[in-house]
Design a protein around this motif. Structure first.
Motif, PDB file in Angstrom:
ATOM      1  N   ILE A 262    -120.833  99.785 121.195  1.00 21.41           N
ATOM      2  CA  ILE A 262    -121.238  99.339 119.865  1.00 21.41           C
ATOM      3  C   ILE A 262    -119.999  99.291 118.977  1.00 21.41           C
ATOM      4  O   ILE A 262    -118.937  99.764 119.362  1.00 21.41           O
ATOM      5  N   GLU A 263    -120.194  98.753 117.786  1.00 26.56           N
ATOM      6  CA  GLU A 263    -119.103  98.642 116.816  1.00 26.56           C
ATOM      7  C   GLU A 263    -118.727 100.047 116.336  1.00 26.56           C
ATOM      8  O   GLU A 263    -119.586 100.899 116.164  1.00 26.56           O
ATOM      9  N   TYR A 264    -117.431 100.257 116.060  1.00 28.24           N
ATOM     10  CA  TYR A 264    -117.028 101.567 115.545  1.00 28.24           C
ATOM     11  C   TYR A 264    -117.488 101.717 114.104  1.00 28.24           C
ATOM     12  O   TYR A 264    -117.351 100.789 113.298  1.00 28.24           O
ATOM     13  N   SER A 265    -118.077 102.876 113.812  1.00 30.71           N
ATOM     14  CA  SER A 265    -118.461 103.140 112.428  1.00 30.71           C
ATOM     15  C   SER A 265    -118.306 104.637 112.195  1.00 30.71           C
ATOM     16  O   SER A 265    -118.640 105.452 113.057  1.00 30.71           O
ATOM     17  N   THR A 266    -117.796 104.999 111.013  1.00 29.09           N
ATOM     18  CA  THR A 266    -117.656 106.424 110.722  1.00 29.09           C
ATOM     19  C   THR A 266    -119.018 107.096 110.637  1.00 29.09           C
ATOM     20  O   THR A 266    -119.138 108.309 110.776  1.00 29.09           O
TER      21      THR A 266
END
Lengths: 434, 235
Positions: A262-266
């Motif tokens: 998945i997309e990196y997200s904090t």
């Protein structure tokens, strides 16, 4: 004659309200009468006596209205409020399963909803820690009836054992978590032994002392705990030892977003914390619900009701109390190690008496022994002060007032009914419904 | 079955039992009567091990239980319906009975429950009601039922008639008789000397921590001293 009486009554009420107003003025003078400023490093005070006047007048009018009201419509009003509260309780009781499923679904969906951001997730985690601690303390106070004012000590033991094990021996969170629980439980047993013979107020005092001992030891054992400096850079948990929550790979583990594709997200990290504490809290809850149906759980409840009767039934009160202390402490230990890993920094500051008081308030406000009550009370007590931050210095005043009002409205806690753990088959329709 | 041999019990410096000898045989109802403060409850408590006897021995089925822990004594086969009933007020009748069975094996539970509810049909009607909402007589029935759930071979009863109306007292004593006829040995501690002696096979009179008289129920009922001390005044 009756006119005369009424006149006398009025005078008495006015006098009563006047006294209340004077007391309010006297209290408000130091509390609200001065506003303090920091001018070039020195503290100066500016008087604002109109605030005192306002407090006195509000108290006078309020007291007068309440006492007039008590004679006329208030009695019926409070009765109505009581019965409506009763019907809320009955409603919750009837739809408990549905309600629990709804709450659970909401809790699971929440992190994926648009409402989820760093701040709201942080708050939710904060609330869930207290829900878990409330459920843990509920075993000791609500079920076994042992008033424990030093519960935060076990929370501290859990947090420090994770922090020390992880920083000194490089152990992972998933190994430290059960160890923290075991350490806290053994501290529960250590506390349990000397207080076995005590009851009620005496027990409360000793547990209070125990909580302080732990805190003071943590504060002064500089070589081990770092004293007031605390322990910093506590490692974050990995995704079950398979991935880390950073942008790039660490310690030979791939980053979470790559593992999951998945997309990196904090946010990922915070969502993970959220689910971690949610699961820990639910484990506490299911454990309590299950153990209430087992002999040891019923023995706890029986012990709360009548210790002498328990003895006459052949229950060993020593073992029963020790298990209650140990198991309650174990869950505090789990919660503590989660707290340590989420904060990344702990110090004795986080484990003061006020924490014990809040956890106990959650259990009492929720209605001793009620699992759903603990959730509601934790939301009220932990989120409440956050939501009324705008009130600034009057925040705690409003908070305290709200607590007093809740306890006046529902003296035995928000959900003060005890669900029987067992019923005879086919007898569900009968029963007294209280 | 149960034997007190020269049992002394102290509360601190106060000697509450001054060497009592009591014997209970299998299948009997034995009653211990006496005035307030004579040491009746202390006798039962000594048997249960709180406080333990300072001198003398208590033997149950040939085994010395003088210094055993209370929970071990209960699992040995002695159950007690305590003074003041002490049921669990916030638990339902069913849960109370379950608490009584906490030391026994689960497989006995259903049969035992049926037996107890057969003895006390009133409890079956109130099975999901909370203990605290029962009347005094029903609470006493519950206390006895709860004790029976522990599958005892010896049933101790401390003042089962306490605070109950005469009609209810008679019911309770009927039930005690029925339990005894089913084979239970009963040790009954009572102030209500008349009812207790009428029911019991044998009785002991306790005065100031000493057994002053013993004999069959009828003998004691007929004795002028017992009549003078406990039965005068319209019982």
């Amino acid at each position: 004659m009756s006119v005369n009486n009424q006149k006398n009554d009025m005078l008495a009420l006015l006098k009563d309200a006047g006294i209340a107003g004077l007391i309010a003025a006297a209290l408000a003078l130091p509390l609200a009468g001065f506003k303090t400023f920091d001018v070039n490093g020195t503290l100066t005070a500016e008087p604002r006596f109109h605030w005192v006047l306002v407090a006195a007048i509000v108290t006078f009018v309020g007291r007068f209205t309440i006492s007039i009201g008590q004679r006329t419509f208030f009695s019926s009003f409070s009765k109505a409020a009581g019965s409506s509260a009763g019907s809320i309780g009955a409603f919750i009781k009837k739809n408990q399963t549905t309600l629990a499923i709804l709450l659970l679904t909401a809790a699971i969906i929440f992190p994926f909803s648009p409402m989820a951001n760093r701040h709201s997730l942080d708050l939710a985690v904060y609330v869930l820690i207290y829900v878990m601690l409330g459920w843990g303390l509920n075993i000791v106070v609500g079920l076994a009836g042992l008033l424990d004012l030093g519960y935060v000590a076990f929370y501290a033991v859990g947090a420090y054992s994770y922090a020390l094990l992880a920083t000194n021996f490089d152990l992972s969170f998933w190994i430290c978590l059960p160890m923290a629980g075991i350490f806290a439980a053994s501290f529960g047993v250590i506390l349990g032994f000397p207080v076995l013979r005590l009851r009620g107020d005496y027990l409360a005092i000793v547990t209070l002392g125990f909580g302080e001992i732990i805190r003071v030891v943590l504060l002064n054992w500089y070589s081990l705990t770092g004293g007031p400096d605390g322990i910093s850079s506590i490692p974050k948990p990995t995704f079950f030892g398979m991935a880390v929550f950073s942008r790039n790979a660490q310690d030979g583990l791939p980053p979470f977003h790559e593992l999951m594709n998945i997309e990196y997200s904090t946010l990922n990290k915070f969502i993970f914390y959220y689910f971690l504490i949610l699961i820990l809290a639910l484990v506490t809850n299911f454990f309590t619900l299950r153990i209430r149906k087992l002999p040891v759980g019923r023995a706890w409840e029986a012990l709360r009701e009548d210790e002498i009767a328990c003895r006459s039934l052949g229950i060993n009160p020593t073992n029963t109390k020790l298990t209650a202390f140990a198991i309650g402490a174990m869950f505090a230990g789990f919660a503590g190690s989660f707290f340590a890993t989420r904060q990344g920094f702990i110090s004795p500051e986080s484990f003061t008496f006020i924490e014990s008081a809040i956890i106990l308030a959650i259990v009492v406000l929720g209605g001793m022994g009620s699992q759903v009550g603990v959730v509601i009370a934790a939301i009220v007590l932990v989120l409440g002060p956050e939501l009324i931050r705008e009130l600034q210095e009057f925040r705690m005043l409003a908070f305290g007032g709200a607590m007093v009002l809740i306890m006046v409205w529902r003296p035995r806690g928000l959900l003060a009914f005890r669900e029987p753990t067992l019923k005879l088959d086919g007898q569900d329709k009968k029963g007294d419904g209280t | 079955m149960l034997k007190f041999d020269g049992v002394h019990t102290h509360y601190g410096n106060i000697e509450a039992l001054k060497g009592i000898d009591i014997k209970i045989n299998q299948g009997e109802i034995v009653t211990l009567i006496g005035a307030n403060g004579a040491g009746k409850t202390t006798t039962l408590m000594t048997l249960m091990g709180i406080p333990q006897a300072s001198k003398g021995t208590v033997t149950f089925e040939g085994e010395d239980i003088t210094h055993k822990a209370t929970d071990k004594i209960v699992s040995n086969g002695i159950a007690v319906s305590p003074e003041g009933r002490r049921i669990f007020p916030r638990m339902t009748v069913y849960e109370n009975l379950q608490m009584g069975a906490i030391t026994t094996k689960p497989e006995y539970f259903d049969a035992d429950l049926k037996k107890v509810l057969g003895l006390f049909p009133r409890l079956e009607e109130r099975i999901d009601q909370r203990g605290g909402t029962l009347s005094g007589g029903e609470q006493q029935m519950l206390a006895i039922g709860r004790a029976l759930m522990a599958r005892p071979r010896l049933l101790l009863m401390d003042e089962p008639s306490l605070g109950l109306a005469p009609l209810v007292v008679r019911q309770i004593f009927e039930i005690i008789k029925e339990i005894n006829e089913q084979g239970m040995t009963v040790f009954l501690v009572e102030q209500n000397a008349f009812h207790a002696l009428k029911l019991a096979h044998r009785g002991y009179v306790l005065v100031n921590g000493e057994v002053t008289m013993s004999g069959t129920g009828e003998e004691l009922l007929a004795s002028s001293e017992v009549r003078a001390a406990y039965l005068e005044g319209g019982h």
